[in-house]
Scaffold this motif. Structure first.
Motif, PDB file in Angstrom:
ATOM      1  N   PHE A 255      49.595   2.660  21.624  1.00  0.00           N
ATOM      2  CA  PHE A 255      49.681   3.057  20.217  1.00  0.00           C
ATOM      3  C   PHE A 255      48.377   3.639  19.686  1.00  0.00           C
ATOM      4  N   LEU A 256      47.266   3.447  20.399  1.00  0.00           N
ATOM      5  CA  LEU A 256      46.005   4.034  19.939  1.00  0.00           C
ATOM      6  C   LEU A 256      46.053   5.557  19.971  1.00  0.00           C
ATOM      7  N   ASN A 257      46.839   6.107  20.878  1.00  0.00           N
ATOM      8  CA  ASN A 257      46.907   7.563  21.026  1.00  0.00           C
ATOM      9  C   ASN A 257      48.261   8.120  20.604  1.00  0.00           C
ATOM     10  N   MET A 258      48.994   7.390  19.784  1.00  0.00           N
ATOM     11  CA  MET A 258      50.334   7.841  19.415  1.00  0.00           C
ATOM     12  C   MET A 258      50.278   9.069  18.505  1.00  0.00           C
ATOM     13  N   PRO A 259      51.213   9.992  18.671  1.00  0.00           N
ATOM     14  CA  PRO A 259      51.273  11.146  17.766  1.00  0.00           C
ATOM     15  C   PRO A 259      51.972  10.780  16.458  1.00  0.00           C
ATOM     16  N   VAL A 260      52.074  11.726  15.560  1.00  0.00           N
ATOM     17  CA  VAL A 260      52.793  11.504  14.310  1.00  0.00           C
ATOM     18  C   VAL A 260      54.291  11.494  14.605  1.00  0.00           C
ATOM     19  N   ILE A 261      54.974  10.406  14.214  1.00  0.00           N
ATOM     20  CA  ILE A 261      56.408  10.255  14.465  1.00  0.00           C
ATOM     21  C   ILE A 261      57.093  10.000  13.128  1.00  0.00           C
ATOM     22  N   TYR A 262      57.736  11.007  12.588  1.00  0.00           N
ATOM     23  CA  TYR A 262      58.392  10.875  11.291  1.00  0.00           C
ATOM     24  C   TYR A 262      59.744  10.172  11.413  1.00  0.00           C
ATOM     25  N   THR A 263      60.308  10.151  12.629  1.00  0.00           N
ATOM     26  CA  THR A 263      61.643   9.557  12.800  1.00  0.00           C
ATOM     27  C   THR A 263      61.597   8.049  13.033  1.00  0.00           C
ATOM     28  N   LEU A 264      60.431   7.494  13.337  1.00  0.00           N
ATOM     29  CA  LEU A 264      60.326   6.071  13.660  1.00  0.00           C
ATOM     30  C   LEU A 264      60.559   5.227  12.415  1.00  0.00           C
ATOM     31  N   SER A 265      61.600   4.372  12.476  1.00  0.00           N
ATOM     32  CA  SER A 265      61.969   3.547  11.325  1.00  0.00           C
ATOM     33  C   SER A 265      61.780   2.057  11.588  1.00  0.00           C
ATOM     34  N   LEU A 266      61.960   1.629  12.827  1.00  0.00           N
ATOM     35  CA  LEU A 266      61.882   0.204  13.157  1.00  0.00           C
ATOM     36  C   LEU A 266      60.856  -0.012  14.258  1.00  0.00           C
TER      37      LEU A 266
END
Length: 544
Positions: free
Chosen positions: A208-219
């Motif tokens: 998660f330190l290098n995660m991109p922007v995720i607009y769909t992630l809800s849970l």
């Protein structure tokens, strides 16, 4: 039969409450019932997970054209598809196979041929090879939603990178996994990831330190992982639309949780606790006004003032579970009851400072409450000085004291960099006194307010015109709770259906059971009270 006098629409509504197995038995009663049981609306959604006999497969096969939502075990579905080569679920759109693991990958080939219009598929497996075959076999399906529960521990899952290529129409991907490889794919490669559950998964912090922007992630549920404050900071920036978060047993601190709850303005479901460093409710930002579910375990209350601000902000709160929370007392329960009028579920197990006065007040104020759990609350038999508890001055003094302690305490110094606190004068100006009406002669409750001269006897003798909708009350292991107090509490919840009094030592005697029998007069829907594994009181007769 007299029930057949009812209009067919009413009979159809009654039959919707029957299980699939019960409906199949009911159709043998008469011709009318047989016609009703074959109605399209009854077969639109089918739950075939509890079926014991394969003879019911014939009924499912005959009504397969009406089925749109099917929840079934993999073995039963395989048996159903192999039963007849001509069986096709043409209108099936949602298929749930997640009750048991899929051991035979052949089932996915049959699904792609016989259930060609599926839009949502949910399955569970523990083999990387089975997962690979499932991805390849479903390539012909135009899936919009895919829910994968993978309990294998493989780091590298062959074929997982082909998931997006095989399902170009995929809009929602949900993963529940122990595999670092599948988690890494969900975070970094999938553009349609909707939910992530990764309990006990290693290396979460690095992923998660290098995660991109995720607009769909809800849970996002990351219980028992190595997630820390740095990870939560990245998550709060790159997952702005989070709706549900659970971080039990992680390495996060109050600072990281405060950052997360301040940034995620759409958060409705939040769970925390059991972390390496003890957390406090102060970490949940009152700016997160959309919260509807809060659960905290083995944390501390920290401040009544912050609890007031949080509960006022989250006025649509439906469920609050504060389990083994230190500092949770009568004043805290009153604050929650005053500010959360829509509360339906409340769990306060393990609190040693809650008394019967606070419980009665919550039942009086929260009319929509349906479930109240008070396990291991050892002070339920005690009552504070009611005049001191209900007076405005004492409540204000406590709040002023908490406010001063919050400003003077060094423990929350890092948190104040992220949160603006109100001054004591401004806070008290906006604080509405809960008990404002005095009536020394009667001392009764009127206009939904308790008087400052209220006594314990008047509180429990009061019978409101509108009652609490409480259905379940659990007071297990409350060893100091007396039978008389239990009878008094039930006067506030006449709609009660389930009363659990396991291991309450003062309820075991014969005299106590005679007193407890008065509960059946207060709560007409209760038929029995369970006191232990082999000890139950029934409403039909007094204990021998």
């Amino acid at each position: 039969m007299e029930i057949n006098i009812l209009p067919p629409e009413i009979l159809l509504m009654v039959f919707t409450y029957l299980t699939l197995e019960e409906r199949i038995l009911a159709k043998t009663v008469c011709t009318l019932w047989c016609k009703i049981c074959r109605s399209k609306s009854l077969w639109k959604s089918v739950n075939a997970t509890a079926l014991q006999s394969y003879t019911i497969l014939c009924d499912i096969s005959l009504n397969r054209h009406h089925i749109r939502y099917l929840k079934i075990t993999p073995i039963l579905l395989l048996k159903l598809l192999q039963y007849d080569d001509n069986v096709k679920f043409e209108n099936l759109s949602h298929l749930n196979l997640a009750l048991y693991h899929v051991d035979n990958a052949q089932i996915f080939k049959l699904i792609s041929k016989r259930c060609s219009n599926i839009k949502m598929l949910k399955f569970k497996c523990c083999s990387a090879q089975t997962l690979k075959k499932a991805i390849n076999a479903t390539a012909n399906l135009l899936l919009h939603e895919l829910d994968i529960i993978f309990y294998g521990t493989d780091v590298n899952i062959p074929g997982i990178t082909m998931l997006s290529e095989c399902n170009p129409q995929l809009r929602k991907l949900s993963i529940n996994t122990l595999s670092t490889g599948l988690l890494n794919y969900g975070v970094h490669s999938s553009k349609t990831i909707f939910s992530i559950r990764a309990r006990n998964t290693s290396l979460c912090h690095n992923i998660f330190l290098n995660m991109p922007v995720i607009y769909t992630l809800s849970l996002l549920h990351l219980d028992e992982t190595d997630i820390n404050d740095d990870s939560l900071l990245i998550i709060s920036k790159n997952a702005p639309n989070l709706n549900s978060v659970s971080i039990f047993g992680c390495k996060a601190t109050d600072k990281g949780i405060l950052i997360l709850t301040s940034s995620c303005r759409k958060l409705e479901y939040f769970r925390m606790g059991n972390c390496l460093q003890k957390l406090s409710l102060y970490a949940i930002s009152n700016e997160c006004s959309t919260l509807m579910y809060i659960e905290a375990r083995k944390t501390s209350l920290s401040s009544h003032m912050h609890l007031h601000e949080l509960s006022t902000s989250c006025h649509h709160l439906h469920a609050i579970k504060l389990i083994d929370v230190t500092g949770l007392d009568d004043l805290a329960i009153e604050i929650i009851a005053d500010n959360c009028a829509e509360l339906k579920i409340a769990h306060f197990s393990g609190s040693s400072d809650i008394t019967l006065t606070a419980v009665a007040y919550m039942l009086f104020k929260c009319r929509m409450l349906t479930e109240l759990i008070l396990k291991l609350c050892v002070s339920l038999s005690q009552t504070r000085n009611v005049n001191q508890l209900l007076s405005n001055t004492s409540s204000h003094k406590l709040l002023i004291k908490d406010l001063k302690n919050a400003h003077q305490s060094k423990a929350f110094e890092p948190l104040r960099n992220f949160k603006q606190q109100s001054t004591s004068s401004k806070f008290l100006l906006h604080l509405k006194p809960r008990f404002i009406q005095e009536d020394k002669e009667a001392g009764l409750i009127s206009h939904d307010k308790m008087t400052t001269m209220m006594t314990k006897e008047a509180l429990f003798k009061y019978s409101p015109t509108r009652h609490c909708e409480l259905r379940t009350l659990d007071v297990g292991s409350c060893n100091n709770l007396t039978p008389e107090s239990m009878v008094d509490i039930t006067k506030f919840c006449p709609e009660l259906r389930s009363l659990i009094c396991l291991d309450c030592k003062q309820f075991m005697s014969l005299d106590a059971k005679v007193i407890l029998h008065e509960i059946f007069q207060n709560c007409l829907f209760i038929r029995s009270i369970c006191l232990g594994k082999h000890d139950t009181i029934y409403s039909s007769n007094y204990p021998l």
